[in-house]
Structures are given as C-alpha cells and as structure tokens.
Design a protein around this motif. Sequence first.
Motif, PDB file in Angstrom:
ATOM      1  N   LEU A   1       0.862  -1.176   0.000  1.00 37.22           N
ATOM      2  CA  LEU A   1       0.000   0.000   0.000  1.00 37.22           C
ATOM      3  C   LEU A   1       0.899   1.227   0.000  1.00 37.22           C
ATOM      4  CD1 LEU A   1      -2.401  -1.336   2.756  1.00 37.22           C
ATOM      5  CD2 LEU A   1      -2.879  -1.272   0.315  1.00 37.22           C
ATOM      6  N   PHE A   2       0.315   2.417   0.136  1.00 38.27           N
ATOM      7  CA  PHE A   2       1.088   3.662   0.089  1.00 38.27           C
ATOM      8  C   PHE A   2       0.620   4.602   1.183  1.00 38.27           C
ATOM      9  CE2 PHE A   2       0.754   1.706  -4.025  1.00 38.27           C
ATOM     10  CZ  PHE A   2       2.067   1.612  -4.407  1.00 38.27           C
ATOM     11  N   HIS A   3       1.532   5.468   1.607  1.00 32.41           N
ATOM     12  CA  HIS A   3       1.214   6.485   2.614  1.00 32.41           C
ATOM     13  C   HIS A   3       1.812   7.805   2.144  1.00 32.41           C
ATOM     14  CE1 HIS A   3       0.422   8.295   6.498  1.00 32.41           C
ATOM     15  NE2 HIS A   3       1.666   8.749   6.494  1.00 32.41           N
ATOM     16  N   VAL A   4       1.052   8.883   2.295  1.00 31.56           N
ATOM     17  CA  VAL A   4       1.514  10.219   1.920  1.00 31.56           C
ATOM     18  C   VAL A   4       1.667  11.039   3.192  1.00 31.56           C
ATOM     19  CG1 VAL A   4       0.969  12.311   0.627  1.00 31.56           C
ATOM     20  CG2 VAL A   4       0.366  10.072  -0.321  1.00 31.56           C
ATOM     21  N   SER A   5       2.794  11.728   3.300  1.00 36.86           N
ATOM     22  CA  SER A   5       3.078  12.520   4.490  1.00 36.86           C
ATOM     23  C   SER A   5       3.867  13.765   4.096  1.00 36.86           C
ATOM     24  CB  SER A   5       3.899  11.687   5.478  1.00 36.86           C
ATOM     25  OG  SER A   5       4.245  12.449   6.611  1.00 36.86           O
ATOM     26  N   PRO A   6       3.678  14.876   4.824  1.00 39.79           N
ATOM     27  CA  PRO A   6       4.534  16.033   4.589  1.00 39.79           C
ATOM     28  C   PRO A   6       6.005  15.647   4.745  1.00 39.79           C
ATOM     29  CG  PRO A   6       2.687  16.643   5.970  1.00 39.79           C
ATOM     30  CD  PRO A   6       2.658  15.144   5.854  1.00 39.79           C
ATOM     31  N   SER A   7       6.838  16.177   3.865  1.00 37.05           N
ATOM     32  CA  SER A   7       8.275  15.858   3.898  1.00 37.05           C
ATOM     33  C   SER A   7       8.923  16.229   5.221  1.00 37.05           C
ATOM     34  CB  SER A   7       8.986  16.561   2.736  1.00 37.05           C
ATOM     35  OG  SER A   7       8.482  16.094   1.515  1.00 37.05           O
ATOM     36  N   ALA A   8       8.336  17.177   5.940  1.00 41.21           N
ATOM     37  CA  ALA A   8       8.873  17.568   7.245  1.00 41.21           C
ATOM     38  C   ALA A   8       8.874  16.401   8.224  1.00 41.21           C
ATOM     39  CB  ALA A   8       8.061  18.733   7.816  1.00 41.21           C
ATOM     40  N   ASN A   9       8.053  15.387   7.969  1.00 44.87           N
ATOM     41  CA  ASN A   9       7.971  14.223   8.849  1.00 44.87           C
ATOM     42  C   ASN A   9       8.936  13.103   8.443  1.00 44.87           C
ATOM     43  OD1 ASN A   9       5.839  15.600  10.037  1.00 44.87           O
ATOM     44  ND2 ASN A   9       4.293  14.505   8.873  1.00 44.87           N
ATOM     45  N   ARG A  10       9.695  13.305   7.379  1.00 44.78           N
ATOM     46  CA  ARG A  10      10.508  12.239   6.794  1.00 44.78           C
ATOM     47  C   ARG A  10      11.467  11.585   7.788  1.00 44.78           C
ATOM     48  NH1 ARG A  10      13.689  14.434   2.185  1.00 44.78           N
ATOM     49  NH2 ARG A  10      11.606  14.689   1.340  1.00 44.78           N
ATOM     50  N   GLU A  11      12.231  12.360   8.508  1.00 41.32           N
ATOM     51  CA  GLU A  11      13.235  11.768   9.413  1.00 41.32           C
ATOM     52  C   GLU A  11      12.578  10.981  10.537  1.00 41.32           C
ATOM     53  OE1 GLU A  11      16.369  11.321   8.658  1.00 41.32           O
ATOM     54  OE2 GLU A  11      15.776  12.350   6.820  1.00 41.32           O
TER      55      GLU A  11
ATOM     56  N   GLU B   1      -2.891   5.700  -7.581  1.00 38.42           N
ATOM     57  CA  GLU B   1      -3.874   6.731  -7.930  1.00 38.42           C
ATOM     58  C   GLU B   1      -4.460   7.371  -6.670  1.00 38.42           C
ATOM     59  OE1 GLU B   1      -5.811   9.382 -10.115  1.00 38.42           O
ATOM     60  OE2 GLU B   1      -4.389   7.934 -10.921  1.00 38.42           O
ATOM     61  N   GLU B   2      -4.783   6.557  -5.699  1.00 40.29           N
ATOM     62  CA  GLU B   2      -5.297   7.094  -4.440  1.00 40.29           C
ATOM     63  C   GLU B   2      -4.213   7.903  -3.725  1.00 40.29           C
ATOM     64  OE1 GLU B   2      -8.560   5.213  -1.740  1.00 40.29           O
ATOM     65  OE2 GLU B   2      -6.609   4.471  -1.024  1.00 40.29           O
ATOM     66  N   ALA B   3      -2.961   7.452  -3.804  1.00 38.41           N
ATOM     67  CA  ALA B   3      -1.854   8.222  -3.220  1.00 38.41           C
ATOM     68  C   ALA B   3      -1.736   9.582  -3.909  1.00 38.41           C
ATOM     69  CB  ALA B   3      -0.543   7.450  -3.334  1.00 38.41           C
ATOM     70  N   ARG B   4      -1.911   9.621  -5.236  1.00 36.98           N
ATOM     71  CA  ARG B   4      -1.871  10.907  -5.959  1.00 36.98           C
ATOM     72  C   ARG B   4      -2.978  11.836  -5.477  1.00 36.98           C
ATOM     73  NH1 ARG B   4       0.313   7.721 -10.157  1.00 36.98           N
ATOM     74  NH2 ARG B   4      -1.688   7.060 -10.997  1.00 36.98           N
ATOM     75  N   TRP B   5      -4.137  11.267  -5.157  1.00 38.23           N
ATOM     76  CA  TRP B   5      -5.237  12.076  -4.630  1.00 38.23           C
ATOM     77  C   TRP B   5      -4.826  12.729  -3.307  1.00 38.23           C
ATOM     78  CZ3 TRP B   5      -8.205  12.189  -0.235  1.00 38.23           C
ATOM     79  CH2 TRP B   5      -9.339  13.011  -0.283  1.00 38.23           C
ATOM     80  N   PHE B   6      -4.180  11.959  -2.409  1.00 33.95           N
ATOM     81  CA  PHE B   6      -3.707  12.520  -1.140  1.00 33.95           C
ATOM     82  C   PHE B   6      -2.646  13.596  -1.384  1.00 33.95           C
ATOM     83  CE2 PHE B   6      -5.596   8.782   0.931  1.00 33.95           C
ATOM     84  CZ  PHE B   6      -6.148   9.367   2.062  1.00 33.95           C
TER      85      PHE B   6
ATOM     86  N   PHE C   1     -11.654   5.407   3.176  1.00 35.26           N
ATOM     87  CA  PHE C   1     -10.202   5.242   3.160  1.00 35.26           C
ATOM     88  C   PHE C   1      -9.772   4.217   4.195  1.00 35.26           C
ATOM     89  CE2 PHE C   1     -10.937   9.585   1.674  1.00 35.26           C
ATOM     90  CZ  PHE C   1     -10.379   9.472   0.405  1.00 35.26           C
ATOM     91  N   LEU C   2      -8.709   3.497   3.878  1.00 34.76           N
ATOM     92  CA  LEU C   2      -8.166   2.469   4.744  1.00 34.76           C
ATOM     93  C   LEU C   2      -7.327   3.110   5.847  1.00 34.76           C
ATOM     94  CD1 LEU C   2      -7.839  -0.648   5.024  1.00 34.76           C
ATOM     95  CD2 LEU C   2      -5.761  -0.403   3.674  1.00 34.76           C
ATOM     96  N   CYS C   3      -7.631   2.787   7.090  1.00 34.86           N
ATOM     97  CA  CYS C   3      -6.893   3.310   8.248  1.00 34.86           C
ATOM     98  C   CYS C   3      -6.359   2.119   9.034  1.00 34.86           C
ATOM     99  CB  CYS C   3      -7.819   4.176   9.101  1.00 34.86           C
ATOM    100  SG  CYS C   3      -6.984   4.957  10.495  1.00 34.86           S
ATOM    101  N   TRP C   4      -5.041   1.918   9.007  1.00 26.38           N
ATOM    102  CA  TRP C   4      -4.375   0.809   9.695  1.00 26.38           C
ATOM    103  C   TRP C   4      -4.227   1.186  11.157  1.00 26.38           C
ATOM    104  CZ3 TRP C   4      -4.043  -3.766   7.725  1.00 26.38           C
ATOM    105  CH2 TRP C   4      -3.231  -4.728   8.337  1.00 26.38           C
TER     106      TRP C   4
END
Length: 114
Positions: free
Chosen positions: A5-15, A51-56, A95-98
């Motif tokens: 699956l995929f997850h989208v997050s602000p880059s500020a959260n990367r580390e 595609e859903e990740a692109r939507w996020f 939406f799927l919430c793990w």
Amino acid sequence: MATVLFHVSPSANRESIRRFGLDWRRMGTEHNIPGAIGAEQAGIFLSRDREEARWFVAMGRHLHGELDVWEVTLAHDFDAEDRPLDMPCRIIDGFLCWTQPIEPTRIRLLRSPS
C-alpha cells in the motif's frame, strides 16, 4: 504473502518516519495532510494504489510545499479493495486506516521532492 500500500506525508515528517516508522501516537508535533498537528484518527491512512496516493498528494499540496510518498509492505495478505476482515484496520470515509504502528523496516520512500 504481503500487501503493498502507500502512505503520503509532509516531507517535514521524513526523518521521524525513517527512524520510528508510521505511528500516529508520535504525531504530537507532526503535521498531517489536512494540515492539523497530531493524528486525525488512532491509525495510519493508507492508499490502496498509486492513484489514491496521488489524490492525497493533490489534497495536501495546497498546505504543504513538499510531500513524500511511502511504499508500505504489510505482513498481512489481503485484497485492499475489499474490507479486510479480522485485520487491524478500519474504513473511514472510504479510506483504509491501519490501526497498528508500522515499523520502519516495512516502509520505503518512493517519491520525494527533487
């Protein structure tokens, strides 16, 4: 077998994501896609496909200059298009919430801003 699956997050959260994985309990100071600080739900929103990740990404772009897309490989094998039964997840607004943290070994940064 596994489910990707995929997850989208602000880059500020990367580390933080690289270090701790995906864990909504750590979001006390991190921004989520809609722009609030902290978790919207007790869980991690996952996209079923690119595609859903692109939507996020499109939804979050107006609030965050940079967004990362993470590939998430769950140890659980299920069809993400169906409601997974007996799995640690919920469907929220379609939406799927793990509902369990996802360790760093199960995620890979797919796309980040250049």
